[in-house]
Design a protein around this motif. Structure first.
Motif, PDB file in Angstrom:
ATOM      1  N   SER A 123      46.956  48.192  37.991  1.00  0.00           N
ATOM      2  CA  SER A 123      47.802  47.808  39.120  1.00  0.00           C
ATOM      3  C   SER A 123      48.921  48.808  39.394  1.00  0.00           C
ATOM      4  N   ASN A 133      43.113  44.791  38.052  1.00  0.00           N
ATOM      5  CA  ASN A 133      44.440  44.348  37.618  1.00  0.00           C
ATOM      6  C   ASN A 133      44.976  45.200  36.473  1.00  0.00           C
ATOM      7  N   GLU A 134      44.085  45.745  35.643  1.00  0.00           N
ATOM      8  CA  GLU A 134      44.542  46.598  34.540  1.00  0.00           C
ATOM      9  C   GLU A 134      45.104  47.931  35.048  1.00  0.00           C
ATOM     10  N   ASN A 149      37.921  41.884  39.612  1.00  0.00           N
ATOM     11  CA  ASN A 149      39.374  41.778  39.827  1.00  0.00           C
ATOM     12  C   ASN A 149      40.143  42.124  38.566  1.00  0.00           C
ATOM     13  N   GLY A 150      39.606  41.660  37.402  1.00  0.00           N
ATOM     14  CA  GLY A 150      40.300  41.951  36.154  1.00  0.00           C
ATOM     15  C   GLY A 150      40.389  43.433  35.870  1.00  0.00           C
ATOM     16  N   ALA A 151      39.309  44.184  36.187  1.00  0.00           N
ATOM     17  CA  ALA A 151      39.352  45.637  35.967  1.00  0.00           C
ATOM     18  C   ALA A 151      40.406  46.288  36.843  1.00  0.00           C
ATOM     19  N   ALA A 169      42.105  36.625  45.749  1.00  0.00           N
ATOM     20  CA  ALA A 169      41.209  36.071  44.716  1.00  0.00           C
ATOM     21  C   ALA A 169      40.133  35.279  45.420  1.00  0.00           C
ATOM     22  N   GLU A 198      47.690  39.186  45.096  1.00  0.00           N
ATOM     23  CA  GLU A 198      46.356  39.800  45.130  1.00  0.00           C
ATOM     24  C   GLU A 198      45.322  38.763  45.529  1.00  0.00           C
ATOM     25  N   GLU A 230      35.532  37.804  39.522  1.00  0.00           N
ATOM     26  CA  GLU A 230      36.667  37.683  38.598  1.00  0.00           C
ATOM     27  C   GLU A 230      36.726  38.858  37.633  1.00  0.00           C
ATOM     28  N   ALA A 231      35.542  39.296  37.124  1.00  0.00           N
ATOM     29  CA  ALA A 231      35.516  40.443  36.218  1.00  0.00           C
ATOM     30  C   ALA A 231      35.930  41.719  36.934  1.00  0.00           C
ATOM     31  N   ASP A 265      29.219  32.504  38.413  1.00  0.00           N
ATOM     32  CA  ASP A 265      28.992  33.544  37.385  1.00  0.00           C
ATOM     33  C   ASP A 265      27.621  33.421  36.771  1.00  0.00           C
TER      34      ASP A 265
END
Length: 851
Positions: free
Chosen positions: A655, A652-653, A648-650, A734, A732, A645-646, A743
């Motif tokens: 994109s 997504n910033e 993916n978050g990087a 997941a 995207e 998840e972390a 985690d």
């Protein structure tokens, strides 16, 4: 038979080597500090009673004394205290203070060339009842219960090669023996109560003997204190050294903490006064300084074993002719100077009964110190015992008004008897602790007297520095200056200025400046005067300091000791600001300035520079330490590894940048269904060694600089393998919803077991990445696989040398395929058929620009 013989022989050997049997008195094998025998002894003691109820066999208050004189001129006599009448006299050269026990007086005496004897006299008539040779040992004391009197003679307590004692129990009137013990060792004065005798032994033990037989019943041993006396009174049995212990059922512990104990009273009183006569030393029968300094108090009865109350809640500290009375909290009540040195005293219900060396008797009231009663005997007293339990002078006399403490203490301090300087200094210390501002003036006046001895001046100086009031009297004293014609002297600046500094009295600066500029101020105190100006002054003191430096910078008077000038330069440096420092630089450059003064002034600048450098270094060290602590805390706050998840978050910033490259690749490859990235993430959040699928040159050239500039969250592991997958036909990718995201900070094999557990519960989990291969195609090395294969068939992870590193073998980090639902479908592992035209989606995918 042989075994019995061996045991018998061994027993004889032990007896011969070990001395007395274990049940014998004063045996070194006797067990001490036992609870049961101690409690048994305490249980048989009489219940506590008022000391005033002690029985006086004479039926009236009396004094038995030895007179001052030489040889045959010395006597032992008894007097009626109320009338002063002599009851009898006996020609005795008393070597020890006579003691009264019931109707018998016991003392140690000698006649002409006869050796020392223990002598018993009749209390009513003075007739000799019996005598017993002490065999070159000294009589140290006796006590009595009923008809049995127990006394101890001993030698060796004060040192020497011979250490020998005898304790004897006799009939008090006839002297006929009851029992006795002789031993090698030192015994002290005994105490008797109930059916027991308590004997201090070697300043550490108390042997408790049966009064009738002399057999030892119990023994106490102090493990953390000295035992120098034991005494009995109606209030109980007590023992100790400078402190006071009460004998209770807890005394068997042998420690101060576990016992009922009253701490040493008046610990700051001079000459370490005793609270009881030392039981191991003879009490002098001749005039002696020993015993003239004492603390008198009497324990009061109490049913509570854990306390030792005192009669009248008062301690009386006697120092020759001075008597100081303190309450139980050691607060001074009153002070009194008597006309005669106190030879002995006794605490009574109304106050302290004192006997002077010239025969004066005074009963001092507990509350005020005034005389409730006075009397006298016609004798030069060498030693005396007072037998006046409950003495109240027939109820006559009033305690009178409370004595003024300030006046009384001043009277003691001004007393011209220089033999008593320690007690006078004690009075000064007590005076200085009072809040009255005028006491400061009293101390200055006392210091100014020419007859005041040096030791007392020192005490006054110490006391003045403890003062917090009366600064105005110190300041006004600075107005006095030396004048030969007027015969005035300089004030005691060495006394005044330290006190002003302690009080922080800035109002004294003008007077100090006058003394600094006065050429008659003694050179030995001038540095102290200048120090007072510098420490108490402000910028207003700068001009006189500057003038003082300029006047005397080259004066030969200060060649040997430039301390006063150096202190003035320090003041100018601290208080004068830039202008003052400029003056100092000019004086340093002036050739007339003495070398010592110049060196001192240069040192001020050098010290400041060193201090600044040291402070800068300290601040840098503190900042480095704080940064290290912050870094450590920040590192400890990081997760052990990054979750998907972390990661993916990087992505997504970023994109927008990814969308641009993917749209371009879709233009080149309309059948593109998935984009996959595999890489290594370092602990500080940077990524390297990217592998792309598809890996066409155009796509890699577009995507690589974008993803290499990304920053991921920081974590504690050194590095980890990461992946990111984009499914072109939907949103995207997941992590699968049917497989929970893990985690936790658990090791990889624990997390892998958890994932298997989920699979065994019915959740479909794809095979690990290292065994996932198309079933209908032979395995090919990475370099031989065609570029047209789908991302899952190209297996980009096999092209990464990092997969051989240990940290890349964690299952959850090495199986990004398991998070792609489309890869787990069997049909996705077959060659993809020719795509049909797709209908327009109802909503634009995330990678398309918003309309």
């Amino acid at each position: 038979m042989i075994r019995a013989l061996i045991i018998s022989t061994l027993g004889l050997a032990l007896t011969a080597c070990g001395g007395p049997q274990a049940d014998g008195a004063f045996s070194y094998r006797f067990a001490d500090n036992l609870e049961e025998p101690t409690s048994a002894v305490v249980a048989q003691l009489p219940p506590p009673a008022d000391p005033a109820t002690r029985v006086n066999a004479a039926g009236r208050p009396i004094a038995v004394l030895s007179t001052h004189g030489q040889g045959d001129d010395r006597n032992v006599a008894a007097y009626d205290l109320m009338t002063g009448e002599e009851l009898w006299t006996s020609a005795q050269d008393a070597l020890a203070r006579p003691e009264v026990h019931g109707d018998v007086v016991i003392l140690s005496a000698r006649h002409h060339e006869d050796p020392e004897h223990v002598v018993a006299l009749d209390l009513e008539t003075g007739r000799e009842l019996w005598r017993e040779s002490s065999e070159h040992m000294a009589f140290v004391g006796a006590d009595r219960v009923g008809d049995v009197l127990v006394y101890v003679i001993s030698v060796g307590a004060a040192g020497g090669a011979m250490r020998q004692s005898r304790i004897a129990a006799v009939n008090a009137r006839s002297g006929s023996p009851v029992w006795e013990h002789d031993l090698e060792g030192v015994l002290g004065e005994p105490a008797a109560s109930g059916s027991a005798v308590f004997v201090p032994w070697e300043r550490q033990n108390i042997a408790i003997l049966d009064l009738a037989t002399g057999i030892e019943q119990a023994r106490l041993r102090s493990t953390d204190d000295v035992i120098s006396w034991v005494s009995s009174s109606p209030a109980g049995v007590f023992y100790g050294n400078r402190g006071y212990y009460r004998l209770t059922s807890q005394s068997y512990h042998g420690t101060k903490a576990a016992a009922t104990y009253r701490a040493t009273p008046l610990a700051t009183a001079p000459r370490e006064p005793l609270v009881h006569d030392d039981g191991f030393l003879p009490k002098p029968g001749t005039r002696s300084a020993r015993g003239r300094i004492r603390i008198y108090f009497d324990p009061a009865p109490s049913s509570n074993e854990g306390e030792i109350p005192i009669v009248g809640d008062t301690y009386y500290y006697v120092y020759y002719r001075y008597v100081f009375a303190f309450d139980g909290a050691e607060t001074l009540r009153w002070v009194r100077i008597l006309d005669q040195t106190v030879a002995n005293a006794e605490v009574g219900p109304r106050g302290l009964l004192t006997a002077g060396e010239q025969g004066a008797m005074n009963l001092l009231a507990t509350e005020t110190g005034n005389d409730i009663w006075t009397g006298a005997v016609e004798a030069e007293i060498a030693s005396i015992s007072l037998v006046a339990p409950g003495f109240d002078a027939g109820g006559e006399g009033s305690p009178g008004e409370v004595r003024d403490l300030r006046a009384s203490l001043n009277e003691v301090a001004l007393d011209p008897d220089n033999r008593l300087v320690p007690a006078r200094a004690f009075a000064i210390d007590l005076l200085a602790k009072m809040e009255d501002p005028e006491i400061t003036r009293d101390l200055l006046d006392l210091y100014a007297q020419r007859s005041t001895p040096a030791a007392l001046r020192e005490a006054i100086g110490t006391s003045l520095r403890q003062r917090t009031t009366g600064a105005e009297f110190l300041t006004s004293a600075l107005d006095q200056h030396y004048d030969y014609l007027d015969d005035t002297r300089s004030p005691p600046l060495g006394l005044i200025i330290p006190s002003l500094l302690e009080m922080g009295e800035s109002g004294s600066v003008p007077g100090l400046i006058q003394q600094m500029m006065d050429h008659e101020t003694p050179l030995e105190v001038l540095p102290l005067v200048v120090r007072g100006v510098v420490e108490l002054g402000d910028e207003a003191a700068v001009p006189p300091l500057r003038e003082f430096l300029r006047l005397y910078r080259a004066d030969s008077t200060f060649h040997e000791n430039p301390e006063a000038l150096a202190i003035a330069a320090e003041g100018l440096f601290r208080l004068g600001g830039p202008e003052g420092r400029q003056v100092l630089q000019e004086l340093i450059a002036d050739s007339r300035t003495t070398e010592a003064l110049g060196t001192s002034m240069r040192g001020l600048f050098e010290a400041e520079q060193q201090q600044a450098e040291a402070q800068a270094a300290a601040e840098a060290n503190a900042a480095a330490s704080a940064a290290a602590i912050a870094a450590r805390e920040e590192h400890e706050a990081r997760p052990l590894h990054l979750s998907q998840e972390a990661i993916n978050g990087a992505f997504n910033e970023h994109s927008d940048g990814l969308r641009e490259c993917i749209m371009a690749e879709m233009g080149r490859n309309p059948r593109l269904a998935q984009v996959r990235l595999v890489f290594i993430i370092e602990a500080e959040g940077t990524a390297r060694d990217f592998t792309f699928a598809p890996n066409t040159p155009e796509f890699v050239a577009c995507l690589q600089p974008k993803v290499q500039s990304m920053e991921f969250p920081k974590f504690r592991q050194r590095r980890q393998r990461g992946s990111f997958t984009i499914s072109i036909r939907g949103a995207e990718s997941a992590p699968r919803q049917d497989v929970p995201v893990d985690d936790s900070d658990e090791p990889w094999y624990v997390r892998h077991r958890a994932r298997n557990a989920v699979a065994s519960a019915g959740t479909v989990v794809g095979p690990p990445w290292w065994i996932r291969r198309p079933v209908d195609q032979p395995q090919m090395p990475p370099q031989q696989q065609p570029e047209q294969q789908q991302p899952e068939q190209q297996q980009p992870e096999q092209q990464q040398p990092e997969q051989q590193q240990p940290e890349q073998q964690q299952p959850e980090q090495q199986q990004p395929e398991q998070q792609q639902p489309e890869q787990q479908q069997p049909e996705q592992q077959q060659p993809e058929p020719e795509p049909e035209p797709e209908p327009e989606p109802e909503e634009n995918p995330w990678w398309l620009p918003a309309e």
